[in-house]
Write a protein that holds these residues in place. Sequence first.
Motif, mmCIF file in Angstrom:
data_model
loop_
_atom_site.group_PDB
_atom_site.id
_atom_site.type_symbol
_atom_site.label_atom_id
_atom_site.label_comp_id
_atom_site.label_asym_id
_atom_site.label_seq_id
_atom_site.Cartn_x
_atom_site.Cartn_y
_atom_site.Cartn_z
ATOM 1 N N SER A 1 100.000 -43.720 114.880
ATOM 2 C CA SER A 1 99.188 -43.593 116.092
ATOM 3 C C SER A 1 100.077 -43.419 117.317
ATOM 4 N N ASP B 1 101.230 -39.908 117.377
ATOM 5 C CA ASP B 1 100.147 -38.999 117.772
ATOM 6 C C ASP B 1 99.924 -39.020 119.280
ATOM 7 N N ASN C 1 95.954 -34.995 118.270
ATOM 8 C CA ASN C 1 97.283 -35.574 118.057
ATOM 9 C C ASN C 1 98.393 -34.557 118.292
ATOM 10 N N GLY D 1 102.437 -34.279 116.397
ATOM 11 C CA GLY D 1 101.795 -35.489 115.885
ATOM 12 C C GLY D 1 101.456 -35.348 114.410
ATOM 13 N N THR E 1 95.084 -36.581 111.384
ATOM 14 C CA THR E 1 94.081 -37.611 111.136
ATOM 15 C C THR E 1 92.806 -36.961 110.611
#
Lengths: 223, 249
Positions: free
Chosen positions: A87, A90, B170, B211, B214
Motif C-alpha cells: 500500500s 502504491d 496505484n 505501484g 490491486t
Amino acid sequence: MARTVWDSSVGKKTVMAVSGVIMLLYLVAHVIGNLKIFFGPDEFNHYGHWLRTVGEPFMHYEWTLWLIRVVLVVAVVAHATSAYQLSRRDLKARPTKYVHSKPRASYATRTMRWGGVILGLFIVWHVLDLTTGTVHSGGFQEGHPYQNVVDTFSTWYGNVIYIVAMLALGLHIRHGFWSAAQTLGVGSRARDRALKTVANVLALLLTAGFIAVPVGVMTGVVS
Amino acid sequence: MKLTLRVWRQKNAGAEGAMSTYEVDDISPDMSFLEMLDVLNEQLILSGEEPVAFDHDCREGICGACSLVINGDAHGPERTTTCQLHMRSFKDGDTIDIEPWRASAFPVIKDLVVDRSAFDRIIQAGGYITAPTGAAPEAHATPVPKADADFAFEHAECIGCGACVAACPNGAAMLFTSAKVNHLNVLPQGAPERESRVLDMVAQMDAEGFGGCTLTGECATACPKGIPLMSITSMNKEWLRATRKAGKR
Ligand code: HEM
Ligand code: SF4
Ligand code: FES
C-alpha cells in the motif's frame, strides 16, 4: 528465492494471496464450528474440548491447536506486512490526484485497505476477548466457551464490534478471493464467472454464518 | 460548438502547475480532440501567449504518443486514443478538464507532456527477442498454433501509450508490462528468454517506481487497445513459473 519473491511487488502480492487463502480456509472451518452453538452448551463445549485433543494419541493435548495457531499468526503477520508495504508503494507511485476525479471501482475493491485494518484490529480484540479472556465482559471461564460467547454478545459493544467486522470480512473476501486467483495465475476468461460466483457465495455464507451467533444471542435463541 | 477548457499548465518539471481556463468557439463536432487543441493553440499564439504543450504523432491511433486525462478519463470518454476522439462526444457549452498522466514514474515535463521513458527501460529489460537480423525468415519455418497466434496478437496491440498507468489508482504499469511479456512469451521466437524476460521486466517495472496491482480494473477500462485485465493474470502465472524454475537451478 525467498528474497526475490519478497522484494518483488508481484512476489509480495503472492505472499498476500497465499496467506489470505490460508486464513480463508481457516474461517470456513471456524464458521462450521461456531454454528454448533445452536445445538446447546453440551455440544458446543464438547467441540471446544475436542479441538484440544485433535490428533491424539499421535499428538499431545493441544499440540494440533497450537500448530494451527502458529500457522495463523504467521499468515496474519505476513498478510498485514505485505499489505502495508504494498500500500505504501502504491500511494507513493500516485502522489498527485486528478483535479477531475471520479468514484472508481466497486465498494469491495475500494475498502480493501480500511477493511483490512478493521479486520486486523478485530482479530486482536477477538483473541483478547474469547481466547485469553483479557477484555472479556463477564467472568471469563476457561473451558466454558458457550457461556463466554453468550456473555460477549450480551453487551451492545460486543455485538457492534463483531457485526461490523463480519460485514468488513464479507467485502474483503468478495474482492480478495477473486483477486487471489488472479495473483496466483489461476484465473482465466473461461473461469471468471465461476470464480466471481464462488467469491460472492463464500463471502455471503461466512458473513451470515458468523453473524448468526450474535443474532442468536440477541434474540434469545442462544442463552 | 463553444467550449470552456480547464487545462493543466506547468512551465517545466520543477515548476508548480495549475489549471487555467480558456474559451474556444466555432469547434466542429467532426474535429478530433487534438484538432480542437490546435485551435486553442492558434488562438493563444495570436494573443501572444504560450501554446499548450501536448504529445502527439501519428494522429491515427497507432503510435501511442498522444495522452491526456479528459474529464478524469485517460484518453477521454470513448474507448480510443485521444487523437481518435472526436468532438461529437461532447456537447455545446461543455466545460472540459484536461490533465496530464499522473504517476510518479511519469513526471510532467511541461503542461500536458510527461516523460514516459520508464516504459522504454522496461522494454530494454526484456521486451525483445534475440534473433539474427537479415531477410525475413520463411513464414512456415516456425509453426505457431492458431490460439497462441491470436493470444500474441491481442497483446501485441499495446501501443505503449501509458493510459493504463494514468488510470490506475496505484500508478501501476502491470497492464503494459503484461501485454509485452505475454505477446513474446507465448511465441516460439520468444521462448529462449521466456523466464528472464518476465523476471527482468517486472524487476524494472518495480525499479521505476510504478505501484502494484490491486485488481481494480481501471487500466483495462481505459486501454484504447482493449488489452484485457486477465493479461495481468497471465503475467503473474509466467512470473511464478519463472521464479520456481530459477529456484530449482
Ligand atoms: C490483518 C488484517 C488484514 C489486513 C490488514 C488485510 C489487508 C489486505 C489488503 C490491503 C489486501 C490487498 C487489497 C487489494 O489488492 O486491493 C488484501 C487482500 C486479501 N486479503 Fe486481506 N487483510 C487482512 C485480513 C484478511 C483475512 C482475515 C482474510 C481471510 C479471509 C484475508 C484475505 C485476503 C485475500 C484472499 C486477499 C487477496 C490477495 C490478492 O489480492 O491476491 N485478509 N488484504
Ligand atoms: S496496455 Fe493499453 S493503455 Fe497500457 S500502454 Fe498498452 S495500449 Fe496503452
Ligand atoms: S497520436 Fe499516435 S496514437 Fe494518438
